[in-house]
Structures are given as structure tokens and as C-alpha cells.
Scaffold this motif. Sequence first.
Motif, PDB file in Angstrom:
ATOM      1  N   THR A 196      29.801  44.678  39.085  1.00  0.00           N
ATOM      2  CA  THR A 196      30.122  44.447  37.865  1.00  0.00           C
ATOM      3  C   THR A 196      31.326  43.418  37.745  1.00  0.00           C
ATOM      4  O   THR A 196      32.089  43.257  38.838  1.00  0.00           O
ATOM      5  CB  THR A 196      30.317  45.644  36.978  1.00  0.00           C
ATOM      6  OG1 THR A 196      31.717  46.273  37.770  1.00  0.00           O
ATOM      7  CG2 THR A 196      29.435  46.649  37.078  1.00  0.00           C
ATOM      8  N   ARG A 197      31.299  42.733  36.636  1.00  0.00           N
ATOM      9  CA  ARG A 197      32.452  41.887  36.246  1.00  0.00           C
ATOM     10  C   ARG A 197      33.823  42.366  36.536  1.00  0.00           C
ATOM     11  O   ARG A 197      34.759  42.170  37.046  1.00  0.00           O
ATOM     12  CB  ARG A 197      32.356  41.384  34.962  1.00  0.00           C
ATOM     13  CG  ARG A 197      33.593  40.142  34.669  1.00  0.00           C
ATOM     14  CD  ARG A 197      33.172  39.470  33.264  1.00  0.00           C
ATOM     15  NE  ARG A 197      31.957  38.793  33.232  1.00  0.00           N
ATOM     16  CZ  ARG A 197      30.738  38.984  32.665  1.00  0.00           C
ATOM     17  NH1 ARG A 197      30.800  40.307  32.122  1.00  0.00           N
ATOM     18  NH2 ARG A 197      29.885  38.174  32.718  1.00  0.00           N
ATOM     19  N   TYR A 198      33.870  43.759  36.049  1.00  0.00           N
ATOM     20  CA  TYR A 198      35.173  44.576  36.285  1.00  0.00           C
ATOM     21  C   TYR A 198      35.452  44.500  37.722  1.00  0.00           C
ATOM     22  O   TYR A 198      36.975  44.508  38.037  1.00  0.00           O
ATOM     23  CB  TYR A 198      34.918  46.009  35.675  1.00  0.00           C
ATOM     24  CG  TYR A 198      36.021  47.124  35.609  1.00  0.00           C
ATOM     25  CD1 TYR A 198      37.110  46.918  34.838  1.00  0.00           C
ATOM     26  CD2 TYR A 198      35.998  48.025  36.637  1.00  0.00           C
ATOM     27  CE1 TYR A 198      38.033  47.759  34.904  1.00  0.00           C
ATOM     28  CE2 TYR A 198      37.088  48.795  36.904  1.00  0.00           C
ATOM     29  CZ  TYR A 198      38.213  48.923  35.835  1.00  0.00           C
ATOM     30  OH  TYR A 198      39.127  49.679  36.156  1.00  0.00           O
ATOM     31  N   GLN A 199      34.540  44.871  38.553  1.00  0.00           N
ATOM     32  CA  GLN A 199      34.951  44.958  39.916  1.00  0.00           C
ATOM     33  C   GLN A 199      35.290  43.480  40.610  1.00  0.00           C
ATOM     34  O   GLN A 199      36.292  43.626  41.444  1.00  0.00           O
ATOM     35  CB  GLN A 199      33.580  45.566  40.694  1.00  0.00           C
ATOM     36  CG  GLN A 199      33.331  46.812  40.492  1.00  0.00           C
ATOM     37  CD  GLN A 199      31.917  47.384  41.005  1.00  0.00           C
ATOM     38  OE1 GLN A 199      30.952  46.551  40.858  1.00  0.00           O
ATOM     39  NE2 GLN A 199      31.663  48.447  41.543  1.00  0.00           N
ATOM     40  N   TRP A 200      34.538  42.567  40.131  1.00  0.00           N
ATOM     41  CA  TRP A 200      35.080  41.473  40.578  1.00  0.00           C
ATOM     42  C   TRP A 200      36.469  40.956  40.423  1.00  0.00           C
ATOM     43  O   TRP A 200      37.317  40.394  41.132  1.00  0.00           O
ATOM     44  CB  TRP A 200      34.246  40.381  40.181  1.00  0.00           C
ATOM     45  CG  TRP A 200      32.800  40.099  40.847  1.00  0.00           C
ATOM     46  CD1 TRP A 200      31.641  40.306  40.570  1.00  0.00           C
ATOM     47  CD2 TRP A 200      32.743  39.804  42.259  1.00  0.00           C
ATOM     48  NE1 TRP A 200      30.656  39.938  41.375  1.00  0.00           N
ATOM     49  CE2 TRP A 200      31.337  39.642  42.328  1.00  0.00           C
ATOM     50  CE3 TRP A 200      33.689  39.594  43.302  1.00  0.00           C
ATOM     51  CZ2 TRP A 200      30.575  39.415  43.745  1.00  0.00           C
ATOM     52  CZ3 TRP A 200      33.035  39.240  44.475  1.00  0.00           C
ATOM     53  CH2 TRP A 200      31.548  39.149  44.899  1.00  0.00           C
ATOM     54  N   ILE A 201      36.969  41.387  38.918  1.00  0.00           N
ATOM     55  CA  ILE A 201      38.492  41.287  38.696  1.00  0.00           C
ATOM     56  C   ILE A 201      39.330  42.022  39.634  1.00  0.00           C
ATOM     57  O   ILE A 201      40.280  41.323  40.122  1.00  0.00           O
ATOM     58  CB  ILE A 201      38.523  41.637  37.415  1.00  0.00           C
ATOM     59  CG1 ILE A 201      37.796  40.823  36.171  1.00  0.00           C
ATOM     60  CG2 ILE A 201      40.025  41.582  36.841  1.00  0.00           C
ATOM     61  CD1 ILE A 201      37.758  41.083  34.655  1.00  0.00           C
ATOM     62  N   TRP A 202      38.999  43.183  39.702  1.00  0.00           N
ATOM     63  CA  TRP A 202      40.065  44.102  40.671  1.00  0.00           C
ATOM     64  C   TRP A 202      39.808  43.492  42.331  1.00  0.00           C
ATOM     65  O   TRP A 202      40.739  43.413  42.847  1.00  0.00           O
ATOM     66  CB  TRP A 202      39.335  45.426  40.916  1.00  0.00           C
ATOM     67  CG  TRP A 202      40.140  46.009  39.517  1.00  0.00           C
ATOM     68  CD1 TRP A 202      39.553  46.719  38.491  1.00  0.00           C
ATOM     69  CD2 TRP A 202      41.465  46.140  39.049  1.00  0.00           C
ATOM     70  NE1 TRP A 202      40.194  47.164  37.399  1.00  0.00           N
ATOM     71  CE2 TRP A 202      41.365  47.141  37.782  1.00  0.00           C
ATOM     72  CE3 TRP A 202      42.694  46.162  39.660  1.00  0.00           C
ATOM     73  CZ2 TRP A 202      42.716  47.363  37.207  1.00  0.00           C
ATOM     74  CZ3 TRP A 202      43.801  46.607  39.262  1.00  0.00           C
ATOM     75  CH2 TRP A 202      43.931  47.171  37.748  1.00  0.00           C
ATOM     76  N   ALA A 203      38.547  43.132  42.646  1.00  0.00           N
ATOM     77  CA  ALA A 203      38.523  42.460  43.964  1.00  0.00           C
ATOM     78  C   ALA A 203      39.515  41.322  44.018  1.00  0.00           C
ATOM     79  O   ALA A 203      40.103  41.211  45.105  1.00  0.00           O
ATOM     80  CB  ALA A 203      37.252  42.126  44.315  1.00  0.00           C
ATOM     81  N   VAL A 204      39.691  40.371  43.173  1.00  0.00           N
ATOM     82  CA  VAL A 204      40.519  39.278  43.174  1.00  0.00           C
ATOM     83  C   VAL A 204      41.958  39.524  43.211  1.00  0.00           C
ATOM     84  O   VAL A 204      42.734  39.018  43.998  1.00  0.00           O
ATOM     85  CB  VAL A 204      40.039  38.119  41.912  1.00  0.00           C
ATOM     86  CG1 VAL A 204      40.958  37.025  41.867  1.00  0.00           C
ATOM     87  CG2 VAL A 204      38.565  37.576  42.232  1.00  0.00           C
ATOM     88  N   LEU A 205      42.334  40.475  42.271  1.00  0.00           N
ATOM     89  CA  LEU A 205      43.682  40.929  42.336  1.00  0.00           C
ATOM     90  C   LEU A 205      43.910  41.511  43.552  1.00  0.00           C
ATOM     91  O   LEU A 205      45.203  41.373  43.940  1.00  0.00           O
ATOM     92  CB  LEU A 205      43.747  41.929  41.032  1.00  0.00           C
ATOM     93  CG  LEU A 205      43.806  41.444  39.770  1.00  0.00           C
ATOM     94  CD1 LEU A 205      43.573  42.546  38.545  1.00  0.00           C
ATOM     95  CD2 LEU A 205      44.805  40.452  39.352  1.00  0.00           C
ATOM     96  N   LEU A 206      43.159  42.382  44.317  1.00  0.00           N
ATOM     97  CA  LEU A 206      43.406  43.065  45.597  1.00  0.00           C
ATOM     98  C   LEU A 206      43.603  42.062  46.619  1.00  0.00           C
ATOM     99  O   LEU A 206      44.463  41.759  47.286  1.00  0.00           O
ATOM    100  CB  LEU A 206      42.262  43.964  46.129  1.00  0.00           C
ATOM    101  CG  LEU A 206      42.634  44.457  47.501  1.00  0.00           C
ATOM    102  CD1 LEU A 206      43.609  45.241  47.495  1.00  0.00           C
ATOM    103  CD2 LEU A 206      41.290  45.194  47.875  1.00  0.00           C
ATOM    104  N   ALA A 207      42.768  40.931  46.569  1.00  0.00           N
ATOM    105  CA  ALA A 207      42.974  39.732  47.606  1.00  0.00           C
ATOM    106  C   ALA A 207      44.310  39.029  47.311  1.00  0.00           C
ATOM    107  O   ALA A 207      44.960  38.657  48.248  1.00  0.00           O
ATOM    108  CB  ALA A 207      41.699  38.952  47.568  1.00  0.00           C
TER     109      ALA A 207
END
Length: 294
Positions: A102-113
Motif C-alpha cells: 500500500t501507499r501507506y507502507q511505501w511512505i513508512w518504508a522511505v521514512l525508515l530508510a
Amino acid sequence: MHRSDIATLFALGAALLIAIGDVIQQRSAHDVTDEQVGPIALFLQLLRDKTWWLGSLVAAGGFALQAAALGFGSVLLVQALIVTSLLFALPLSARFAGRRITRYQWIWAVLLAAAVAVIVTVGDPSKGQARAGFEMWSWVAATLGPVLLLCLLGARLFRGKPVAAVLLGLVAGSLWGLFAVLMKGVVDELDHGIVAVLKLPELYVWAVVAIAATAIQQSSFRAGSMAASLPAVTVSEPLVASVLGVAILGEMLRPGRSGWALLVIAVVVMIAATVELARTEAAPMPDPAEPVVG
């Protein structure tokens, strides 16, 4: 190539293999039996499961790369990078479950990276000593031991409730953090030959901790929703390893006077992103009407 760059490459490779191994093991822990079983009984059943062994072998390759990374870099550096295993586990888990990210997951993935990048670059972790003395390990046993025992007792008292999964996840993650610190000492002793390694007390504690962490982690996955257990595992491991790295190995973060605020923000973001990604990775398949990306 600088030693920290080599450690980074090994740590990222370890994160990938650990992610693959975790995804396989998580599915096996849920599929191996429909009965309510304790940690030891579950572990014994998993030992007869070929799929679980496949995941274990892949994860073992990840631990080997993690050991290599610890030979070149600090626990603080390596454990910060190991957190990125969630970024690898996310698409793998989604593929196995037949769903999209989901888009929500992609956002958190970018923030984690981004948070991990800040911690590694701005924090500039220093490499301390590889081993701690008996006095320091006694302090660890006296402080961490009772906390883990209370968590195990709480998980038993709240069996069948979500809090049990969280408590078991905290124990498993804490043991994996301890495992990483012990591994640092074992890897350092390899330079002195196999005989020296076999004489190392940490080697045998390290092996026992690895078995205990594996057994309890599988139980945490079955104790309740994985959305409860997985965040506890993935957050407690780097936190415990980092605290021990600083407290007993003398490692340090060196962000400079102006970098501390940015570093604190990055740590908070990393913890929040780890929790959210772990929860969404463990969540059931989303509704088809949900907006997705990928």
C-alpha cells in the motif's frame, strides 16, 4: 574500501537473508499445527518441518554475514542497518500473501530508510572493544535477566491474549540483541584460531541464546496476531543491542554538537517506522477497494 563501508555491505546482505528466512519461518510457525502448544513443543514440531529448515538455513546465511559485518564495524552501525530487513520482508511477505504494497507502507518504508541513513551518517558510530569482562556481563544478567523472566511470566499469565504475543516478542528481540553483542566477541576471537574460540565462554552462551531466541520467537508468532509480536521483536533487538554496545563495549555515537537533535529525531522515526511496517507486514490481506501502489 573503508572498513565501515565493508561492514555496511555485509550488514545489508545480512538484512536481506534474515528477511527471507523470517518470512519463511513465520509461515511455518503458523502452518505447522492448529493446536495450542508451548515454546518447546512448537520448536520440536518445527524441527520436523522441511520448510522451516529452509528458512533457518537462509537466516543462518544472514547471521554469517552479520558476523562478518561485526568484524568490520560496530554493533551500533550493524544493528541500525539490520533494521532494514523489514524493507526486504515487506515485498516478500506481500508476494507470498498475494497482495500489493500500500501507499501507506511505501511512505513508512522511505521514512525508515531515511532514518537509518541519518543514524549511520550523522551518528557516525564508533567501534569500541569486542568483548566485555565478567563484571560487566554480571551486570547485564542482573538487570536484563529479571526483566525477561517477568515478560515470560506475564506471557504465561495472559496466554491467549494479544499482550502475550507482545511480551514474548520483547523477550525474543532482546535475546537477538544479546546474540549480536556476544557474536561480536566470538568473531573477534577468530583471529586467534579455532582453539581460542572453543575456549571462549561467550561461544557457548551465544549458542544457547540463539536457540532460546529462535524458540521464543516462533512462540511469539503463534501467541497472537503477528501484528502484535513482530513489532516487539523488530524494535527490541536493535535497542537492546545498541544499549549493550554502548554500556559494555564502549561504543559511541559522534554526531557533533549540532547533530544530536537530528539524531534523536531519526531514532524516533526509525522506531515508529519499524513498528508500523512490522504491523502492516503482519496484517491480513487488505480489502480490494484499498488504494495500492506497485
